[in-house]
Motif scaffolding. Structure first.
Motif, PDB file in Angstrom:
ATOM      1  N   ASN A  21      19.151 -35.441 -27.821  1.00  0.00           N
ATOM      2  CA  ASN A  21      20.030 -35.290 -26.785  1.00  0.00           C
ATOM      3  C   ASN A  21      19.020 -35.728 -25.310  1.00  0.00           C
ATOM      4  O   ASN A  21      17.962 -36.083 -25.646  1.00  0.00           O
ATOM      5  CB  ASN A  21      20.200 -33.888 -26.584  1.00  0.00           C
ATOM      6  CG  ASN A  21      21.120 -33.500 -27.675  1.00  0.00           C
ATOM      7  OD1 ASN A  21      22.084 -34.048 -28.142  1.00  0.00           O
ATOM      8  ND2 ASN A  21      20.672 -32.152 -28.178  1.00  0.00           N
ATOM      9  N   GLY A  22      19.552 -35.874 -24.462  1.00  0.00           N
ATOM     10  CA  GLY A  22      18.995 -36.165 -22.972  1.00  0.00           C
ATOM     11  C   GLY A  22      19.166 -37.460 -22.805  1.00  0.00           C
ATOM     12  O   GLY A  22      19.843 -38.268 -23.114  1.00  0.00           O
ATOM     13  N   ILE A  67      14.943 -42.975 -33.289  1.00  0.00           N
ATOM     14  CA  ILE A  67      16.320 -42.278 -32.972  1.00  0.00           C
ATOM     15  C   ILE A  67      17.672 -42.938 -33.558  1.00  0.00           C
ATOM     16  O   ILE A  67      18.772 -42.352 -33.242  1.00  0.00           O
ATOM     17  CB  ILE A  67      16.549 -42.485 -31.229  1.00  0.00           C
ATOM     18  CG1 ILE A  67      16.321 -43.776 -30.750  1.00  0.00           C
ATOM     19  CG2 ILE A  67      15.373 -41.728 -30.625  1.00  0.00           C
ATOM     20  CD1 ILE A  67      16.645 -44.121 -29.501  1.00  0.00           C
ATOM     21  N   GLY A  68      17.357 -43.721 -34.585  1.00  0.00           N
ATOM     22  CA  GLY A  68      18.350 -43.979 -35.474  1.00  0.00           C
ATOM     23  C   GLY A  68      19.502 -44.693 -34.644  1.00  0.00           C
ATOM     24  O   GLY A  68      19.135 -45.541 -33.820  1.00  0.00           O
ATOM     25  N   GLY A 104      16.750 -38.650 -27.230  1.00  0.00           N
ATOM     26  CA  GLY A 104      15.656 -37.952 -28.223  1.00  0.00           C
ATOM     27  C   GLY A 104      14.601 -38.854 -28.115  1.00  0.00           C
ATOM     28  O   GLY A 104      13.505 -38.475 -28.991  1.00  0.00           O
ATOM     29  N   ALA A 105      14.314 -39.914 -27.592  1.00  0.00           N
ATOM     30  CA  ALA A 105      13.342 -40.779 -27.572  1.00  0.00           C
ATOM     31  C   ALA A 105      12.235 -40.398 -26.376  1.00  0.00           C
ATOM     32  O   ALA A 105      12.843 -40.062 -25.314  1.00  0.00           O
ATOM     33  CB  ALA A 105      13.749 -42.336 -27.103  1.00  0.00           C
ATOM     34  N   SER A 106      11.042 -40.614 -26.592  1.00  0.00           N
ATOM     35  CA  SER A 106      10.112 -40.116 -25.496  1.00  0.00           C
ATOM     36  C   SER A 106      10.080 -41.356 -24.762  1.00  0.00           C
ATOM     37  O   SER A 106      10.401 -42.475 -25.072  1.00  0.00           O
ATOM     38  CB  SER A 106       8.662 -39.841 -26.494  1.00  0.00           C
ATOM     39  OG  SER A 106       8.453 -41.046 -27.007  1.00  0.00           O
TER      40      SER A 106
END
Length: 788
Positions: free
Chosen positions: A247-248, A87-88, A252-254
């Protein structure tokens, strides 16, 4: 006119008893290997020279917490390593929350070990807690987990320490693996010499690191408040691949990625149980001081980890593929900025990081051998691991740990991110076992506040188990599968070793006392196996005659007819016809089988005891041994399976040997003390002040002597019993006899005492009968306060 020992006395006179022989009256040459060991490691240390260091809380914090506090140097980097690649730049928004979750686990683990230390006031590691509450079998799960953890601690700490070094001296990056191996060998060498985790020497690196980390966090916080810190670009030469934010809630990471980062950050908890393992080194009250130190340790670790994570969220350091410069090094560069003074602060931080990480590796060189010795003493590991070596350390355990750590460094190229997936499984297994064991303890004993303790330890055990599962799942493909497979295999191996030891002990102990008292067989035959006629064979024949057998035979197995004929000729030529030589045909050249058949034939009547003597030629030089076979050993192993057959190897050394000293007479105490001082270690100790040198004690003279008990004779089970012991100092030895006493508390081998009485005789030797005595503390057995 004085009576000379050994000379016939006149009428009515008694012969003066002889003094006990002094060890230096015989020249026992040491082999090359032992002389080399003395040169490299130093002289041997006597067993009683074990000091128990008592540490104050600050010193104990530094000495016992170096492992866990040092993990703050790489915990944040391990979290970022998992997030940045997916996710940078959004990783820096999650690094503090993930770190906070790790700190929450730390708080529960700390609370759990506070309960452990309250109950187990000597040593309360996961192995001890599991052994006391679940039994030895279940405790081996903790043993395997901790042994793996100790091994990985060495590899991870040294690799991280080298990364700190190469962050300053980048031209050393190519030699990372060999520098790491060099550190491991250096630490192992120091431990083989018997260094101890004592006092300010080992405390300084920890305090130095803590001070530098605190300074970094304070300076960074001030600059952040003043607006002098800013984020830096993630796209740098040598940096890992950078992902894109999403987003979220997790940007963006799970959930899997976040759990993976959380598991990597969990490596910061490694070493938390060190204080519970070392409760006995604290000053009294040990338990209370250990609990206070444990709380301080957790607060320091939590503050450092959160502080570094907060600075990372501001300045955006990025992990590099080669591991250098480290995230901590980049934060220091960004916080301190340019300038000579800033560079000095940067170098000091990296030096402190390297020192504490190396010190953290050293704690494993203490913990691993001790844990291995505990398991070996319980018969779950080879018993060689229970023996202290040349310098009073568990040398075998140190060597095993050294080899295993070097192999890990070679396989992973000394990269911390490659080692971390293997790391925390063993740690959290130990946490889980300790918490679960304490739950069992609370439910069993129901002491005051047991419900609160059950909740604390139960919660810590569940949390640790959850983290363990997260780590095993998220890091499985990255290398955790190795530990997941090795742990159950290791437990099975330990259980199998234990079963083997139990079977052997049962077989050896069954009927032992009856065998000692069993009637002696009516006949005793001695057979000397003759290969060729030489001095080795002649010595075996001479020894056979001292056994006074009913029948003595010399036997040669004829493998080569020409050699047999030559032996027959030499036998007659040397005048050995009084001892007949039996030449037995051995067409298949199986000497061991031929000896076995001969032994079975001799003892077939069930009333004959057979002693089979096998001459063996010894060679001083190792390479000369390669020129000769070891048939005597093979024959002894074969015939040893038969009842009432005793194979005895009679050695004959071709060079060297033992010589009587031709120098100073043994009755000269000054000369003896001078020679004894030359012997390694002076393990008998100096002459005690205010006493007579033992070598100067005279018959029918009242003396006061002091020294070390070297031997104790265990009384037989008869009606009358006398406790006999030999007291030695640097000048000689004398018997102490306590008549009518089977055992006296404190009178044991290695004890030091002062004895007073009249020198008399006991079985022809100088002795003091029923002496007055006082046990004294040796110079190296007292407890020492260290630190403040």
């Amino acid at each position: 006119m004085p009576v000379v020992p050994g000379r016939e006395p006149g009428p009515g006179r008694r012969v003066a008893p002889e003094a006990l022989p002094s060890p230096d009256s015989v020249d026992l040459p040491e082999n090359v290997r032992y002389r080399l060991k003395n040169a490299v490691l130093g002289p041997p240390i006597a067993s009683e020279r074990q000091s128990v260091e008592r540490l104050g809380k600050p010193t104990a914090l530094a000495v016992l917490s170096s492992d866990v506090i040092s993990s703050s140097a790489y915990a944040t980097e391990q979290i970022l390593l998992q997030l940045v690649k997916y996710i940078g730049v959004a990783a820096f928004a999650l690094v503090v929350p993930v770190t906070a979750a790790v700190v929450v686990v730390l708080l529960f683990v700390t609370a759990s070990y506070l309960e452990v230390v309250k109950v187990y006031t000597k040593a309360g590691g996961a192995y001890v807690v599991a052994r006391e509450n679940f039994g030895l079998g279940v405790a081996q799960i903790a043993a395997v987990a901790l042994l793996i953890d100790y091994t990985l601690t060495v590899a991870v700490s040294v690799a991280a320490g080298v990364a700190a070094l190469t962050s300053v001296f980048s031209n050393l990056t190519g030699a990372t693996v060999w520098i790491a191996i060099g550190f491991v060998i250096l630490i192992a060498y120091g431990n083989l010499r018997g260094i101890r985790e004592a006092g300010r020497t080992f405390a300084l690196p920890t305090f130095f690191f803590m001070a530098n980390m605190a300074l970094l966090i304070v300076v960074g916080s001030v600059k952040a408040v003043l607006g002098d810190l800013h984020a830096h670009s993630l796209h740098q030469a040598g940096a890992i691949a950078v992902g894109k934010p999403g987003n979220g809630l997790l940007l963006g990471a799970s959930v899997f990625i976040v759990m993976k980062a959380f598991a990597s950050g969990g490596s910061a908890l490694t070493g938390t149980e060190a204080i519970s393992n070392g409760v006995s080194v604290f000053r009294p009250p040990e338990s209370r001081n250990a609990r206070i130190t444990l709380v301080i340790m957790s607060l320091v670790l939590g503050s450092l980890v959160l502080g570094i994570a907060a600075l990372a969220a501001i300045v955006h350091p990025v992990p590099h593929t080669l591991g250098t410069p480290t995230v901590l090094a980049q934060i220091a560069q960004y916080v301190y900025g340019p300038g000579t003074f800033a560079h000095v602060l940067y170098v000091l931080l990296q030096a402190g990081t390297m020192l504490i990480l190396v010190l953290a590796a050293n704690t494993s060189f203490t913990g691993f051998p001790f844990l291995a010795s505990f398991a070996a003493d319980d018969s779950y590991l080879p018993r060689q691991l229970t023996r202290r070596g040349h310098r009073l350390v568990f040398s075998t355990g140190i060597m095993v740990l050294t080899v295993a750590s070097i192999v890990l460094l070679l396989v992973t190229n000394a990269k911390v991110d490659s080692l971390i997936p293997l790391y925390a499984i063993g740690v959290f297994t130990g946490f889980t076992m300790a918490g679960a064991g304490m739950v069992k303890y609370h439910l069993t004993h129901r002491e005051p506040h047991w419900r609160r303790g059950t909740v604390i330890n139960g919660t810590a055990a569940v949390l640790s188990f959850v983290v363990l599962l997260i780590f095993a799942v998220t890091k499985f493909k990255a290398g955790a599968w190795v530990v997941v497979v090795l742990m159950p295999l290791g437990v099975l191996v330990l259980l199998r070793l234990h079963r083997q030891y139990v079977q052997e002990d049962a077989q050896l102990e069954a009927g032992a006392s009856q065998a000692c008292e069993a009637p002696v067989l009516r006949h005793h035959m001695v057979v000397v196996l003759v290969d060729r006629m030489d001095l080795a064979t002649a010595r075996a024949i001479q020894y056979a005659r001292t056994l006074s057998p009913d029948h003595l035979r010399a036997v040669h197995f004829a493998v080569d007819p020409l050699e047999a004929a030559a032996l027959e000729h030499d036998w007659g030529r040397l005048g050995l016809s009084r001892l007949p030589l039996d030449i037995i045909d051995c067409p298949d050249r199986r000497l061991a089988r031929a000896a076995l058949e001969l032994a079975a034939q001799v003892t077939r009547d069930g009333d004959t005891e057979l002693t089979m003597l096998l001459p063996r030629r010894g060679f001083a030089a190792g390479w000369r041994r390669l020129l000769h076979d070891r048939s005597a050993d093979r024959i002894a192993a074969a015939v040893g399976h038969l009842p009432h057959v005793n194979a005895t190897i009679v050695p004959f050394q071709l060079s060297g040997g033992v010589r009587r000293r031709a120098g100073a007479p043994t009755h000269d105490p000054t000369a003896r003390q001078s020679r004894a001082a030359v012997r390694a270690g002076e393990d008998n100790g100096p002459v005690v002040e205010g006493t007579t040198p033992i070598g100067g004690a005279q018959w029918r003279q009242r003396v006061r002597v002091g020294g070390r008990i070297r031997t104790v004779r265990v009384p037989s089970g008869g009606a009358t019993a006398n406790l006999e012991c030999t007291l030695v100092d640097a000048t000689g030895a004398i018997l102490l006899v306590f008549q009518g006493r089977r055992r006296i508390p404190g009178i044991q081998q290695g004890a030091r005492l002062v004895a007073q009485g009249m020198v008399g005789a006991w079985e022809g030797r100088l002795a003091i009968l029923n002496p007055d005595y006082e046990l004294i503390a040796g110079p190296d057995t007292k407890e020492v306060d260290v630190g403040v």
